[in-house]
Design a protein around this motif. Structure first.
Motif, PDB file in Angstrom:
ATOM      1  N   LYS A  83       0.858  -1.178   0.000  1.00 50.98           N
ATOM      2  CA  LYS A  83       0.000   0.000   0.000  1.00 50.98           C
ATOM      3  C   LYS A  83       0.893   1.225   0.000  1.00 50.98           C
ATOM      4  N   ILE A  84       0.554   2.185  -0.865  1.00 48.43           N
ATOM      5  CA  ILE A  84       1.301   3.436  -0.859  1.00 48.43           C
ATOM      6  C   ILE A  84       0.373   4.502  -0.280  1.00 48.43           C
ATOM      7  N   SER A  85       0.872   5.237   0.698  1.00 48.96           N
ATOM      8  CA  SER A  85       0.019   6.219   1.366  1.00 48.96           C
ATOM      9  C   SER A  85       0.380   7.636   0.953  1.00 48.96           C
ATOM     10  N   PHE A  97     -13.343   8.862  -2.119  1.00 54.73           N
ATOM     11  CA  PHE A  97     -12.448   7.775  -1.667  1.00 54.73           C
ATOM     12  C   PHE A  97     -13.212   6.463  -1.492  1.00 54.73           C
ATOM     13  N   THR A  98     -14.445   6.610  -0.989  1.00 54.30           N
ATOM     14  CA  THR A  98     -15.257   5.405  -0.798  1.00 54.30           C
ATOM     15  C   THR A  98     -15.573   4.760  -2.146  1.00 54.30           C
ATOM     16  N   GLN A  99     -15.917   5.647  -3.133  1.00 55.25           N
ATOM     17  CA  GLN A  99     -16.228   5.123  -4.479  1.00 55.25           C
ATOM     18  C   GLN A  99     -15.020   4.383  -5.072  1.00 55.25           C
ATOM     19  N   LEU A 100     -13.837   4.937  -4.800  1.00 54.15           N
ATOM     20  CA  LEU A 100     -12.631   4.302  -5.350  1.00 54.15           C
ATOM     21  C   LEU A 100     -12.194   3.086  -4.521  1.00 54.15           C
ATOM     22  N   GLY A 101     -12.869   2.881  -3.419  1.00 50.03           N
ATOM     23  CA  GLY A 101     -12.564   1.711  -2.577  1.00 50.03           C
ATOM     24  C   GLY A 101     -11.262   1.871  -1.799  1.00 50.03           C
ATOM     25  N   LEU A 102     -10.930   3.108  -1.484  1.00 51.34           N
ATOM     26  CA  LEU A 102      -9.660   3.344  -0.780  1.00 51.34           C
ATOM     27  C   LEU A 102      -9.875   3.424   0.724  1.00 51.34           C
ATOM     28  N   ILE A 103      -8.822   3.086   1.432  1.00 52.45           N
ATOM     29  CA  ILE A 103      -8.859   3.220   2.893  1.00 52.45           C
ATOM     30  C   ILE A 103      -8.328   4.595   3.215  1.00 52.45           C
ATOM     31  N   TYR A 104      -9.063   5.314   3.997  1.00 49.05           N
ATOM     32  CA  TYR A 104      -8.617   6.678   4.286  1.00 49.05           C
ATOM     33  C   TYR A 104      -8.910   7.035   5.729  1.00 49.05           C
ATOM     34  N   GLN A 105      -8.290   8.122   6.120  1.00 47.08           N
ATOM     35  CA  GLN A 105      -8.496   8.613   7.482  1.00 47.08           C
ATOM     36  C   GLN A 105      -8.539  10.137   7.407  1.00 47.08           C
ATOM     37  N   TYR A 106      -9.535  10.725   8.044  1.00 45.10           N
ATOM     38  CA  TYR A 106      -9.665  12.182   7.970  1.00 45.10           C
ATOM     39  C   TYR A 106      -9.140  12.797   9.261  1.00 45.10           C
ATOM     40  N   HIS A 107      -8.257  13.791   9.115  1.00 41.08           N
ATOM     41  CA  HIS A 107      -7.724  14.481  10.300  1.00 41.08           C
ATOM     42  C   HIS A 107      -8.382  15.852  10.388  1.00 41.08           C
ATOM     43  N   ASP A 108      -9.297  15.994  11.354  1.00 41.64           N
ATOM     44  CA  ASP A 108     -10.055  17.244  11.514  1.00 41.64           C
ATOM     45  C   ASP A 108      -9.161  18.452  11.691  1.00 41.64           C
ATOM     46  N   LEU A 109      -8.193  18.276  12.520  1.00 41.28           N
ATOM     47  CA  LEU A 109      -7.320  19.393  12.881  1.00 41.28           C
ATOM     48  C   LEU A 109      -6.646  20.001  11.658  1.00 41.28           C
ATOM     49  N   PHE A 110      -6.170  19.121  10.774  1.00 46.16           N
ATOM     50  CA  PHE A 110      -5.446  19.611   9.580  1.00 46.16           C
ATOM     51  C   PHE A 110      -6.355  19.716   8.358  1.00 46.16           C
ATOM     52  N   GLN A 111      -7.589  19.262   8.518  1.00 49.27           N
ATOM     53  CA  GLN A 111      -8.520  19.186   7.386  1.00 49.27           C
ATOM     54  C   GLN A 111      -7.852  18.473   6.207  1.00 49.27           C
ATOM     55  N   ASP A 158      -4.794  -0.568  -5.318  1.00 48.86           N
ATOM     56  CA  ASP A 158      -5.055  -1.141  -6.647  1.00 48.86           C
ATOM     57  C   ASP A 158      -5.198  -0.103  -7.747  1.00 48.86           C
ATOM     58  N   ILE A 159      -5.160   1.174  -7.422  1.00 43.67           N
ATOM     59  CA  ILE A 159      -5.268   2.213  -8.461  1.00 43.67           C
ATOM     60  C   ILE A 159      -3.994   3.051  -8.498  1.00 43.67           C
ATOM     61  N   THR A 160      -3.848   3.843  -9.524  1.00 40.42           N
ATOM     62  CA  THR A 160      -2.664   4.695  -9.599  1.00 40.42           C
ATOM     63  C   THR A 160      -3.017   6.055  -8.993  1.00 40.42           C
ATOM     64  N   LEU A 161      -1.994   6.848  -8.795  1.00 42.58           N
ATOM     65  CA  LEU A 161      -2.201   8.190  -8.240  1.00 42.58           C
ATOM     66  C   LEU A 161      -2.996   9.049  -9.221  1.00 42.58           C
ATOM     67  N   ASP A 162      -2.749   8.840 -10.517  1.00 40.76           N
ATOM     68  CA  ASP A 162      -3.470   9.600 -11.557  1.00 40.76           C
ATOM     69  C   ASP A 162      -4.976   9.390 -11.445  1.00 40.76           C
ATOM     70  N   THR A 163      -5.380   8.153 -11.232  1.00 42.97           N
ATOM     71  CA  THR A 163      -6.803   7.833 -11.102  1.00 42.97           C
ATOM     72  C   THR A 163      -7.414   8.610  -9.936  1.00 42.97           C
ATOM     73  N   LEU A 164      -6.676   8.654  -8.868  1.00 38.55           N
ATOM     74  CA  LEU A 164      -7.161   9.376  -7.686  1.00 38.55           C
ATOM     75  C   LEU A 164      -7.313  10.865  -7.996  1.00 38.55           C
ATOM     76  N   LEU A 165      -6.274  11.391  -8.647  1.00 42.11           N
ATOM     77  CA  LEU A 165      -6.285  12.828  -8.934  1.00 42.11           C
ATOM     78  C   LEU A 165      -7.441  13.198  -9.866  1.00 42.11           C
ATOM     79  N   SER A 166      -7.627  12.377 -10.909  1.00 45.49           N
ATOM     80  CA  SER A 166      -8.718  12.714 -11.843  1.00 45.49           C
ATOM     81  C   SER A 166     -10.095  12.534 -11.191  1.00 45.49           C
ATOM     82  N   ALA A 167     -10.213  11.572 -10.280  1.00 45.74           N
ATOM     83  CA  ALA A 167     -11.486  11.389  -9.575  1.00 45.74           C
ATOM     84  C   ALA A 167     -11.800  12.616  -8.721  1.00 45.74           C
ATOM     85  N   LEU A 168     -10.770  13.138  -8.073  1.00 42.41           N
ATOM     86  CA  LEU A 168     -10.959  14.338  -7.249  1.00 42.41           C
ATOM     87  C   LEU A 168     -11.314  15.544  -8.123  1.00 42.41           C
TER      88      LEU A 168
END
Lengths: 415, 296
Positions: B220-222, B235-249, B257-267
């Protein structure tokens, strides 16, 4: 980059650890002790010479210390009176000598089955408390031995086979002295160069030095494993064959050089004290052969070299096989014990000479029974022995796996 | 050119496999961390490379020389200290250096250079038995470097060192790698030290190499992602595990299983502006935990 120098490596290790100084001092100390013993050893010569020459021959081993002292004392008496002992030994001169000898009425002539001549008073010198018993004892002994004395004077005692054989041998010896215009006094009761060298080979100090070196070699070979410096040594770009041969040569040469230097120091000191000595003085070897001291020394040096080489080759094998100091030390100790006990138990079967030539080599040196006839056999035996052990050591070192320190794994190290 | 190539190394003790198909390489000016728990075969591998122990299959090339076919040439290109510094305790540091110099045919000038390198000055004439572990390590490193080998293997060199000793040693190794024509194979149990010094880390497990490249790809690459508004749905749609930090937003997102590009274009499609994105490096410790504790 220069070629790796294993000699320099071993030498630095040896010198820097101060073991060289310790060994050197130990050898000097032993040779010094040897020299202190020289006087006694020289007396042993004279005792032997005197005994070999006298018609009243007996086994030297049966003589007590007091008897030896007595004979030495008698020599002094003869010398002071200007009597030639050689003449005294001739039967026809006996009466004449006895007349002079009887003047010393505290000396009595006693015959016995085991030894035929003891001067009684000197025996009592060591036990003054029993001096009051002297007269009664001497009287009794003389009475009981009167018949023997009579027989002896007739020469009947001398007809026994043992005595005849020995008389024959002594005849050669006597002839040798005559041929070389020598008298027994050529070996004075003093320290001198020649006596020091002969005593060095006849004494046990050399054997102790061999033992010291054997243990030193065990240490030098196994310290690599104990300190784990074997990783640097065996990981160095040196073939294991070269390593085994170089180390064997280094330790052998080192041993020879140290003994030689110490022997030269001892010889020089002894020569300063008592002169060079007589290198033509006869040495009785193998009971029947008589050779000059110089020849004896050549034999002794030759056999010592063979012994050093043979022993070092064996120790190298033991250390390669057993790897660690304690194990190798115990094994070397066991070998030494076997050697000594085989000799003590008179295990001298010829076949054993082939299997275990140390017996032969050491025996020849330390019992002074160098056999001229079998000298070639000794050399051949020792050479084969050395070659076998050197090659065995190389083979084992090449196979040895320094992962588990095993030689006889299913598969050895391919190096 | 690689200073070390290990290909298909197999080794047994009796019927027990110690090493099984070990493959790796070390490049010039490279420090390769060699990691694995006790008894996995690190030291044995190093002993094979140092010519101390046999191996039953495979090939070891040290600067192009096969250790089995051309042992002397191969060994002259390597130097090692395995399982701690091996020195003569009754000799001084200087004598130890000179002693091993004679085994490798090193010039007097180089010996002096190495003595200076140890920076032991007045202690160099003291017996090694009286040295601290750090001082011993310095002498051992000088001995290893003396013959200018192309490969140096250090097996657990930081054992017994205090923190300043460790820092000293690591900086020394780092400096040497840059200044000398050498590559290091560096084995150590302190993973943070390996991380500090190694250009690359290889793992050994039960006598076999863990294929690091495959392993990395499958890991896993974080990323640390700071976005203009919440992106839970993406993130849920992409099936990724994530964690939200309120303090830093901000989010920590694991991509598997996806590339960084896929994530970026989804966002981008969701009209979420990316304010900042940082890759969270996989630490050696994390990898170690994953490799050796995944079964437990």
């Amino acid at each position: 980059m220069k070629r790796a120098n294993i000699f320099a490596y071993e030498f630095r290790k040896f010198v820097a650890s101060k073991r060289m100084i310790a060994l050197f001092l130990a050898i000097l100390c032993l040779f010094g002790y040897n020299m202190m013993q020289a006087n006694q050893q020289t007396k042993e010569y004279d005792r032997q010479l005197l005994w070999d020459l006298r018609p009243y021959r007996t086994s030297v081993s049966n003589l007590s210390d007091s008897a030896v002292m007595t004979i030495i004392e008698m020599e002094r008496v003869f010398k002071e009176e200007g009597i030639d002992p050689l003449l005294w030994y001739q039967n026809e001169e006996y009466a004449k000598v006895k007349e002079t000898y009887d003047k010393y009425n505290d000396a009595y002539f006693v015959l016995d089955e085991e030894f035929q001549m003891v001067f009684v008073p000197l025996m009592y010198n060591y036990e003054p408390a029993r001096y009051s018993e002297k007269e009664r004892w001497v009287e009794t002994r003389l009475k009981t031995n009167a018949l023997k004395q009579e027989l002896f004077e007739e020469g009947s005692v001398g007809t026994l086979d043992r005595v005849q054989t020995e008389l024959k041998a002594q005849g050669y010896f006597y002839q040798y002295l005559k041929d070389h215009q020598m008298t027994e006094y050529d070996s004075p009761n003093e320290i001198n160069g020649a006596n020091f060298l002969v005593n060095m080979f006849k004494g046990y100090s050399l054997f102790i030095i061999f033992c010291l070196f054997a243990f030193h070699m065990v240490y030098a070979y196994t310290i690599e494993n104990d300190n784990e410096t074997y990783k640097l040594l065996m990981g160095a770009p040196i073939s294991r064959t070269r390593l085994a041969i170089s180390r064997f040569i280094f330790h052998t040469v080192c041993m020879i050089v140290m003994i030689t230097v110490c022997a030269l120091i001892g010889f020089t000191v002894a020569s300063i004290i008592g002169g060079l000595g007589n290198f033509g003085y006869p040495q009785i070897i193998n009971r029947t052969e008589i050779i000059p001291t110089s020849t004896y020394l050549l034999y002794a040096i030759g056999t010592s070299l063979l012994a050093i080489l043979s022993f070092n080759a064996l120790v190298a094998c033991i250390t390669t096989l057993l790897s660690f100091f304690e194990n190798a030390m115990i094994a070397t100790g066991i070998v030494l014990v076997i050697l000594v006990f085989m000799r003590l138990l008179n295990v001298t079967e010829p076949i054993l000479y082939y299997i275990f030539p140390y017996l032969f080599v050491f025996g020849d040196i330390f019992i002074a029974q160098i056999n001229q006839v079998s000298i070639l056999l000794v050399v051949a035996c020792a050479c084969i022995h050395i070659a076998v052990f050197v090659f065995a050591n190389i083979w084992m070192l090449k196979r040895k796996d320094f992962g588990n320190f095993q030689v006889f794994d299913k598969r050895g190290a391919r190096v | 050119m690689n200073v070390l190539e290990v290909k298909g190394l197999h080794k047994k003790y009796g019927s027990r496999d110690i090493l099984h198909d070990v493959n790796f390489h070390v490049g010039l000016h490279e420090i390769v961390g060699f990691v694995g728990p006790n008894g996995t075969g690190k030291s044995t591998t190093m002993k094979c490379i140092a010519g101390l122990t046999e191996f039953h299959q495979g090939q070891i090339l040290i600067h192009g020389h096969d250790i089995q076919k051309d042992r002397i040439a191969a060994l002259s290109e390597q130097s090692s200290f395995i399982e701690g510094p091996a020195l003569y305790p009754e000799l001084s540091g200087k004598d130890n250096i000179k002693l091993f110099a004679s085994l490798r045919g090193v010039s007097k000038e180089r010996v002096q250079e190495m003595i200076d390198m140890t920076k032991l000055e007045k202690h160099i004439n003291r017996k090694v038995g009286q040295y601290s572990m750090g001082m011993k390590q310095r002498v051992a490193l000088a001995i290893a470097l003396m013959s200018k080998p192309k490969l140096i293997m250090l097996d657990e060199p930081t054992n017994g060192l205090d923190p300043s000793g460790i820092l000293d040693l690591l900086s020394m190794v780092k400096e040497i790698t840059q200044t000398e024509e050498v590559g290091f194979l560096f084995s150590c149990h302190t993973l943070s030290d390996v991380e500090k010094i190694a250009d690359r880390v290889i793992f050994i497990k039960d006598g076999s190499m863990v294929d690091a490249s495959t392993y990395e790809q499958s890991q896993k690459i974080s990323y640390h992602v700071k976005v203009s508004k919440k992106a839970h749905e993406v993130f849920t749609q992409l099936g990724l595990i994530y964690q939200y930090h309120d303090l830093f937003q901000a989010y920590t997102v694991e991509i598997k299983d996806i590339t960084l590009d896929t994530l970026l274009s989804a966002l981008q499609d969701a009209q979420i502006e990316i304010l900042e994105i940082t890759k969270i490096e996989q630490s050696v410790e994390t990898m170690y935990k994953d490799i050796y504790h995944e079964e437990s």
